[in-house]
Design an enzyme around this catalytic site. Structure first.
Site, PDB file in Angstrom:
ATOM      1  N   GLU A  91       0.777  -1.228   0.000  1.00  0.00           N
ATOM      2  CA  GLU A  91       0.000   0.000   0.000  1.00  0.00           C
ATOM      3  C   GLU A  91       0.817   1.290   0.000  1.00  0.00           C
ATOM      4  O   GLU A  91       0.362   2.307  -0.516  1.00  0.00           O
ATOM      5  CB  GLU A  91      -0.932  -0.006   1.220  1.00  0.00           C
ATOM      6  CG  GLU A  91      -2.002  -1.084   1.208  1.00  0.00           C
ATOM      7  CD  GLU A  91      -3.020  -0.884   0.110  1.00  0.00           C
ATOM      8  OE1 GLU A  91      -3.548   0.231  -0.022  1.00  0.00           O
ATOM      9  OE2 GLU A  91      -3.261  -1.849  -0.639  1.00  0.00           O
ATOM     10  N   SER A 473     -49.347 -24.496  40.967  1.00  0.00           N
ATOM     11  CA  SER A 473     -49.065 -24.911  42.343  1.00  0.00           C
ATOM     12  C   SER A 473     -47.609 -24.742  42.740  1.00  0.00           C
ATOM     13  O   SER A 473     -47.287 -24.820  43.931  1.00  0.00           O
ATOM     14  CB  SER A 473     -49.481 -26.371  42.541  1.00  0.00           C
ATOM     15  OG  SER A 473     -50.875 -26.510  42.397  1.00  0.00           O
TER      16      SER A 473
END
Length: 830
Positions: A91, A473
């Site tokens: 680059e 319950s």
């Protein structure tokens, strides 16, 4: 003549000087104009790139990760020079010498653009310019943006050193496959760390910034290899690798995860499941979704990976058993078009794209398959990830109503698993009924396992934490806890008889599940046999606001309605909250905050959350004896009295030993719990615990409807608890429940509540724990009523039915033939 020549050249010099001045002035003016309102570059010195948040198990295994951009931040000093050199060669080979922009590169790019008449416009951006473009500017290719880019790059070079700039670039850059930064890309393409990369692999990554989609490792393999070889040549010419290394590396084939050359790092991750997704949901709420997905958190989860597998299998087994018992085939409701079935490559591609569950392992891994032919005695199926075709025999569908031709069509997408015998396959389907399961440590609240449904890939809705359902319950222990704290004991007598309650909706006549009435009964039996009428009478006497206060204190509800029906569990809550509340019964009544997370560290390794806030007094002391444990000091809130917690635990142990869960729960260590079944069995529950692990199960349809005749918490959820806890006990052990100080045991007849001699034994004998100084008062139930209050007979005088006894008020009565000798506590119901 000489004067003319001098004048001519002087004019030319002046014109050139003027031209240069004007050009410089123009350039200066352009840079001044574009440099006025540029964004600040100084913030990049404190830049925190969005980073993956990762979740690890208690054993340190990576189990999931979350990110909007898949990035693993790596400081510049930890990035190998080889990787830096590959990117610099690809680059910006003058990176270490220029001042942010490269005049020669710009000139060369301009010349090439002119020469090609705009057909070949190449970039001349330095790494510093690319940092500016990525962070502060747009990505368009206008001259205006390029000028701003150069200005900011020059400014950045004055602010940060080269290594800091390179760090920003190599952690921010997009490298394809949703990978940002070199560390994530190395894992994505090679399943390697940066330190493990060879030169040709570093060059591979450095080839990607130009245009990742144009250098795809599968679709554009030849182009990527050419670019990689170019980068290797640049590395050689720049002196980063020698000739011998270059020749070896450039000869290497282009290999990647995407080409099947390496195992993907994702295969090491289990499929995303309910546990990690719940962590995502909770932490997004605590820290904000943006911060969680970008903050780079390292999360140590409380999950026990082995127990999570057991939880998933236990719940799935129960759901599948119920589903098969109904005999209805639904399949996946997906099909592959007929035109795709003639070519194997076509139907395999279509099968890969089918959105069906791939995360189920129950008796073997479940695979998607497509029905290729339908015959009377078999199906021919094409199975994902398996060569050729397979056969499903008729014997496999004995559970199913109808036959192959009734239920299947060519092109149907189905789920199959390998049959236990032979080369055939077995049909499977995701059940319509769903459920949830949670297990946690009773002392710390650490969630060890959580399963929120049959398959996360089929439905991400977590029934363990998100489903609001009636606990039925399984809520009753909170009523009994309120009573025990109000002076009752497990031997207190409560009348099990019809009751009518006026409500705004009309007269309510609750019933027991058996539709029978049992008369005066000890509290213990009421909870063991889950008697509704006894619970309602108890709630009336204690008062529903008190019961609601207990439920809220335990975290079952934020604000519970003080309605009598809620004493039977009619108000909705979550399994997660119920299991956490039961943990407080098991640990002696101490506050427990449930958690899926032990610790969270930020991107710098600093601990920002720790669940266990107890103080270890001498953990750092060198004087601790070799076999001694350090002293842990806790200041947790006592939610309920320790004696009450033990009494309630003892009563719920009876539920498992001889009550509604006795047929399905049978562990080798003391176990307590409570079943729950709502009206019409729309929801069934079981929550239970040993001395160190609490676990709960819920099963029901997402859109509530009756589960059918015979469905119950004990029958459907009990086996889930049993299957999981069998393995949990092997790993974590278990022992007797701790008996708190301040009380004593008295042997009681569990059928009548009557006191028994200390040497009594038999199945009717139970040792109840009474508080010191709160001796039980003994009462007598007889024909025509029950003696209570000031009319209590003297228990020691009662020997047999028909006997004349004198009450404390001096009255004389005869003990009837149905005498029931029981105990009552002061203030109790009789």
């Amino acid at each position: 003549m000489i004067r003319f020549i001098l004048s001519f050249f002087g004019a030319i010099f002046s014109l050139v000087t003027l031209g240069v001045f004007m050009v410089a002035l123009t350039i200066g003016g352009v840079f001044w104009m574009y440099g006025r309102d540029l964004p600040s570059h100084e913030s990049l010195a404190q830049y925190k790139p969005p980073t993956i948040s990762r979740i690890y198990s208690g054993e340190g295994h990576l189990i999931d990760e979350f990110a909007k951009e898949r990035r693993l931040f790596t400081p510049s000093e930890e990035i190998p020079d080889l990787v830096k050199q590959a990117f610099i060669s690809a680059e910006d080979k003058n990176f270490y010498t220029h001042q942010g922009y490269d005049i020669r590169g710009i000139a060369a790019a301009g010349f090439e653009a002119v020469r090609s008449r705009g057909q070949n416009v190449r970039g001349a951006s330095t790494i510093t310019q690319q940092v500016m473009k990525n962070f502060l500017l747009s990505g368009d290719r206008k001259a205006e943006r390029k000028i701003k880019e150069i200005i900011l790059a020059a400014r950045l070079e004055d602010t940060l050193d080269k290594e800091q700039i390179l760090e920003l670039y190599m952690n921010e850059i997009f490298l394809g496959q949703n990978s940002y930064g070199v560390t994530a890309a190395a894992q994505t393409y090679f399943n390697k760390t940066l330190q493990e990369l060879a030169p040709h692999e570093a060059a591979f990554l450095a080839s990607l910034p130009k245009a990742p989609s144009d250098y795809h490792p599968v679709r554009r393999k030849d182009r990527l290899q050419a670019r990689r070889d170019f980068v290797l040549k640049e590395m050689y010419e720049n002196g980063y690798i020698d000739q011998a290394t270059y020749e070896v590396e450039v000869a290497q084939p282009l290999r990647s995860v995407q080409n099947g050359d390496f195992e993907s790092f994702r295969t090491a991750l289990p499929p995303r499941d309910y546990f990690t997704d719940e962590i995502r949901r909770q932490l997004s709420e605590d820290f904000g979704e943006g911060e969680f997905f970008t903050g780079g958190f390292t999360v140590r989860a409380s999950i026990d990976e082995q127990m999570q597998v057991e939880a998933a299998e236990a719940l799935r087994t129960a759901l599948q058993k119920y589903d098969r018992g109904r005999g209805l085939w639904r399949g996946t409701e997906q099909t592959i078009p007929t035109e795709a079935l003639g070519d194997e490559a076509s139907w395999r591609e279509a099968l890969r794209n089918a959105e069906v569950s791939r995360d189920v392992d129950l008796g073997g891994r479940w695979y998607p398959a497509v029905v290729l032919t339908v015959a009377d005695q078999s199906l021919t199926v094409g199975v994902e990830n398996n060569e050729g075709t397979g056969t499903v025999p008729r014997s496999d569908i004995k559970w199913m109503k109808g036959n192959f031709k009734d239920n299947f069509t060519v092109g149907d997408v189905v789920l199959v698993r390998k049959a236990e015998e032979g080369d055939s396959w077995s049909l499977r389907q995701v059940p319509e009924v769903q459920g949830g399961f949670v297990a946690m440590d009773v002392n710390s609240g650490r969630v060890l396992a959580m399963q929120g449904g049959f398959s996360y890939q089929d439905s991400v809705f977590n029934r363990a934490t998100q489903a609001q359902r009636q606990p039925g319950s399984s809520f009753k222990p909170f009523v009994y806890a309120a009573a025990l704290d109000s002076g009752y004991s497990p031997a207190t007598i409560v009348v099990d008889a019809p009751i009518e309650v006026n409500t705004p909706q009309g007269l309510w006549r609750p019933k027991n599940s058996s539709n029978k009435f049992y008369g005066p009964t000890p509290l213990r039996t009421g909870i063991e046999r889950s008697r509704n009428l006894m619970t309602i009478r108890l709630a009336q006497e204690v008062s529903m606001p008190v019961v609601a206060g207990y439920a809220e204190r335990f975290g079952v509800y934020d604000h519970m309605g003080p309605f009598l029906a809620n004493s039977l569990g009619s108000e909705e809550t979550t399994l997660y909250k119920m299991v956490a509340a039961y943990a407080m019964f098991a640990n002696g009544g101490e506050r427990v905050e449930p958690t899926l997370v032990d610790r969270i560290q930020d991107r710098y390794g600093e601990t920002i959350y720790r669940h266990d806030d107890r103080d270890c007094v001498n953990c750092n002391s060198a004087n601790i004896a070799p076999n001694a444990a350090p002293t842990i000091v806790t200041n947790r809130e006592q939610v309920m009295d320790a004696i009450t917690a033990y009494q309630l635990t003892s009563m719920m142990k009876g539920v498992v030993d001889r009550g509604t869960a006795s047929r399905t729960v049978n562990l080798p260590v003391p176990t307590a719990g409570k079943t729950g079944t709502t009206n019409d069995a729309k929801d069934v529950w079981f929550v239970g615990f040993t001395s160190n692990i609490v676990a709960g199960c819920y099963i029901g349809y997402d859109r509530p409807r009756a589960l059918g005749r015979g469905a119950s918490g004990g029958g459907m959820c009990g086996p889930v608890f049993q299957s999981f806890m069998e393995e949990a006990v092997k790993k974590y052990g278990g022992g007797p429940f701790d008996v708190p100080p301040g009380g004593h045991f008295i042997k009681i007849d569990r059928f009548t509540g009557g006191r028994l001699p200390d040497n009594a034994s038999g199945e009717y004998v139970v040792a109840e724990y009474f508080r010191d100084g709160a001796e039980p008062i003994f009462g007598l139930a007889y024909d025509g009523g029950f003696a209570m209050g000031s009319d209590l007979p003297l228990f020691d005088e009662v020997q047999q039915s028909g006997q004349q006894v004198t009450t404390s008020t001096g009255q004389t009565t005869t003990v009837g033939p149905k005498a029931n000798f029981g105990t009552v506590s002061s203030g109790g119901l009789y």
